[in-house]
Enzyme design. Sequence first.
Site, mmCIF file in Angstrom:
data_model
loop_
_atom_site.group_PDB
_atom_site.id
_atom_site.type_symbol
_atom_site.label_atom_id
_atom_site.label_comp_id
_atom_site.label_asym_id
_atom_site.label_seq_id
_atom_site.Cartn_x
_atom_site.Cartn_y
_atom_site.Cartn_z
ATOM 1 N N SER A 156 0.833 -1.210 -0.168
ATOM 2 C CA SER A 156 0.043 -0.078 -0.036
ATOM 3 C C SER A 156 0.912 1.262 0.017
ATOM 4 O O SER A 156 0.207 2.479 0.090
ATOM 5 C CB SER A 156 -0.789 0.103 1.259
ATOM 6 O OG SER A 156 -0.343 -0.378 2.356
ATOM 7 N N GLU B 99 -5.213 0.084 -7.600
ATOM 8 C CA GLU B 99 -4.331 0.698 -8.068
ATOM 9 C C GLU B 99 -3.107 0.125 -9.027
ATOM 10 O O GLU B 99 -2.825 -0.941 -8.280
ATOM 11 C CB GLU B 99 -3.621 1.694 -7.310
ATOM 12 C CG GLU B 99 -4.301 2.890 -6.518
ATOM 13 C CD GLU B 99 -3.798 3.593 -5.459
ATOM 14 O OE1 GLU B 99 -3.186 4.813 -5.546
ATOM 15 O OE2 GLU B 99 -3.441 2.781 -4.344
ATOM 16 N N HIS C 65 -2.418 -2.607 -6.228
ATOM 17 C CA HIS C 65 -2.917 -2.316 -4.996
ATOM 18 C C HIS C 65 -4.351 -2.565 -4.961
ATOM 19 O O HIS C 65 -5.235 -1.520 -5.201
ATOM 20 C CB HIS C 65 -2.633 -0.989 -4.348
ATOM 21 C CG HIS C 65 -2.820 -0.709 -3.248
ATOM 22 N ND1 HIS C 65 -3.058 0.570 -3.010
ATOM 23 C CD2 HIS C 65 -2.876 -1.482 -1.991
ATOM 24 C CE1 HIS C 65 -3.382 0.730 -1.588
ATOM 25 N NE2 HIS C 65 -3.368 -0.363 -0.858
ATOM 26 N N ASN D 54 -3.289 6.131 -0.576
ATOM 27 C CA ASN D 54 -2.792 6.465 0.709
ATOM 28 C C ASN D 54 -2.031 7.514 1.023
ATOM 29 O O ASN D 54 -1.948 8.172 2.042
ATOM 30 C CB ASN D 54 -2.056 5.096 0.888
ATOM 31 C CG ASN D 54 -2.997 3.862 1.546
ATOM 32 O OD1 ASN D 54 -3.818 4.405 2.105
ATOM 33 N ND2 ASN D 54 -2.350 2.797 1.150
HETATM 34 N N1 CAA Z 1 -15.045 -9.041 3.008
HETATM 35 C C1 CAA Z 1 -15.930 -9.325 2.109
HETATM 36 N N2 CAA Z 1 -17.097 -8.658 1.958
HETATM 37 C C2 CAA Z 1 -17.463 -7.920 3.075
HETATM 38 C C3 CAA Z 1 -16.703 -7.649 4.158
HETATM 39 C C4 CAA Z 1 -15.166 -8.156 3.999
HETATM 40 N N3 CAA Z 1 -14.184 -8.101 5.116
HETATM 41 N N4 CAA Z 1 -16.873 -6.557 5.057
HETATM 42 C C5 CAA Z 1 -18.316 -6.333 4.396
HETATM 43 N N5 CAA Z 1 -18.506 -7.039 3.371
HETATM 44 C C6 CAA Z 1 -19.646 -6.968 2.468
HETATM 45 C C7 CAA Z 1 -20.782 -7.509 2.993
HETATM 46 O O1 CAA Z 1 -21.032 -8.985 2.961
HETATM 47 C C8 CAA Z 1 -21.964 -6.995 2.337
HETATM 48 O O2 CAA Z 1 -22.262 -7.703 1.250
HETATM 49 P P1 CAA Z 1 -23.591 -8.061 0.482
HETATM 50 O O3 CAA Z 1 -24.505 -6.737 0.451
HETATM 51 O O4 CAA Z 1 -23.505 -8.795 -0.700
HETATM 52 O O5 CAA Z 1 -24.260 -9.035 1.652
HETATM 53 C C9 CAA Z 1 -21.366 -5.882 2.093
HETATM 54 O O6 CAA Z 1 -20.021 -5.601 2.051
HETATM 55 C C10 CAA Z 1 -22.016 -4.753 2.855
HETATM 56 O O7 CAA Z 1 -21.698 -5.134 4.058
HETATM 57 P P2 CAA Z 1 -22.469 -4.405 5.359
HETATM 58 O O8 CAA Z 1 -23.914 -4.576 5.013
HETATM 59 O O9 CAA Z 1 -22.138 -5.356 6.454
HETATM 60 O O10 CAA Z 1 -21.773 -3.101 5.968
HETATM 61 P P3 CAA Z 1 -21.863 -1.853 5.196
HETATM 62 O O11 CAA Z 1 -23.044 -1.544 4.493
HETATM 63 O O12 CAA Z 1 -21.767 -0.910 6.247
HETATM 64 O O13 CAA Z 1 -20.489 -1.877 4.151
HETATM 65 C C11 CAA Z 1 -18.321 -1.510 4.137
HETATM 66 C C12 CAA Z 1 -19.425 -2.314 4.764
HETATM 67 C C13 CAA Z 1 -18.297 -2.204 2.524
HETATM 68 C C14 CAA Z 1 -17.045 -2.095 4.693
HETATM 69 C C15 CAA Z 1 -18.456 0.066 4.069
HETATM 70 O O14 CAA Z 1 -18.542 0.424 5.353
HETATM 71 C C16 CAA Z 1 -17.275 0.695 3.379
HETATM 72 O O15 CAA Z 1 -17.301 0.626 1.948
HETATM 73 N N6 CAA Z 1 -16.289 1.021 3.977
HETATM 74 C C17 CAA Z 1 -15.120 1.954 3.419
HETATM 75 C C18 CAA Z 1 -14.305 1.073 3.045
HETATM 76 C C19 CAA Z 1 -13.064 1.890 2.587
HETATM 77 O O16 CAA Z 1 -12.782 2.770 2.415
HETATM 78 N N7 CAA Z 1 -12.046 0.860 2.247
HETATM 79 C C20 CAA Z 1 -10.760 1.332 1.680
HETATM 80 C C21 CAA Z 1 -9.730 1.383 2.924
HETATM 81 S S1 CAA Z 1 -8.173 1.908 2.234
HETATM 82 C C22 CAA Z 1 -7.443 0.670 1.431
HETATM 83 O O17 CAA Z 1 -7.890 -0.370 1.718
HETATM 84 C C23 CAA Z 1 -6.162 0.912 1.083
HETATM 85 C C24 CAA Z 1 -5.017 0.614 1.923
HETATM 86 O O18 CAA Z 1 -4.117 0.319 1.587
HETATM 87 C C25 CAA Z 1 -5.101 0.870 3.616
#
Ligand code: CAA
Length: 289
Positions: A125, A158, A146, A196
């Site tokens: 990342s 990415e 990424h 990031n």
């Molecule tokens: N793995 C797989 N699927 C997942 C999951 C996981 N860890 N967590 C949640 N999901 C899926 C759920 O199964 C659900 O799928 P369905 O609709 O098909 O059943 C869907 O995501 C929605 O989940 P929830 O209803 O439980 O919860 P939500 O609507 O609050 O969504 C979320 C959860 C998708 C995580 C949402 O809160 C979100 O988009 N958060 C922001 C995530 C983000 O910004 N990610 C980028 C982080 S930065 C990065 O990754 C880069 C780095 O290098 C650090």
Amino acid sequence: MSSSVNNIKKMCVVGAGQMGIGIGLVAARIAKLDVQFVDSSPAQLEKGLSFLDKLLVKDVAKGKCTEDERTDIKARITSVSAISQITSADFVVEAVSENIELKRKIFAELSEVLPEHAILATNTSSISITKIASAAKRPENVIGMHFMNPVPVMKLVEIIPGLQTSQATLDTTLALAQKMGKTTAMSQDVPGFIANRLLMPYINEAVIALQEGIATKEDIDITMKLGTNNPMGPLMLADFIGLDTCLAIMKVLHSELGDSKYRPAVLLQKYVDAGWLGVKSGKGIYEYP
Ligand code: CAA
């Protein structure tokens, strides 16, 4: 789509943590590749594969996947406990923790066991692709790929060519990301790439706001969640990503870019020192009973 993407039949994923499992699942399910996970920890492999199956079972229950598809996907997935046990691969994604020495060691080992045509991608990342590539025997086959967490849900990947990456490696990787159902964004090989470089200073600033008592954690998060239409506030997102990962990325930005504006928040360091790493450890900025 580049023709050589059709020659990619088998992907190896090194590291069966939450990122690696998500990448392998999407490769097996959407791109229909054979997938082999490599992790030296049997406990981690078991935990990861059971999480993968849990996601498939949930999708069967929701009618998003049939029982036959679930069986097919699982039949395409195998695992081994060491790189030396990999039985060939056309494409590898390394998804271990953000530790440059560990990544370089893995790329050197992969170079010994993989066929010449294999592309070696890193899911780093923030670490330099050019530095990781220089540990490989064929650095022109190395690239940054990424993924975002959670991989099955997030649409973006990415793509980061290093200095040595060949055009053929880039074309095939872009085509593979597309075959996995993802949208790509290309970044220069700079610390933190695009995502990031922008996201971590935002999260770090939220931790500084908490540290300075500007507001409660709940008020910081609700402001950014409802006030700027984000799915999560920055502090909850930090817990979700892992505070150790956030800290590691801030350290790379700080040391590589040399600007004090990237200095990790003291409170972020303290939480990590306490072992409060976020969702994965049951406690971070919030508690996860
Ligand atoms: N793995 C797989 N699927 C997942 C999951 C996981 N860890 N967590 C949640 N999901 C899926 C759920 O199964 C659900 O799928 P369905 O609709 O098909 O059943 C869907 O995501 C929605 O989940 P929830 O209803 O439980 O919860 P939500 O609507 O609050 O969504 C979320 C959860 C998708 C995580 C949402 O809160 C979100 O988009 N958060 C922001 C995530 C983000 O910004 N990610 C980028 C982080 S930065 C990065 O990754 C880069 C780095 O290098 C650090």
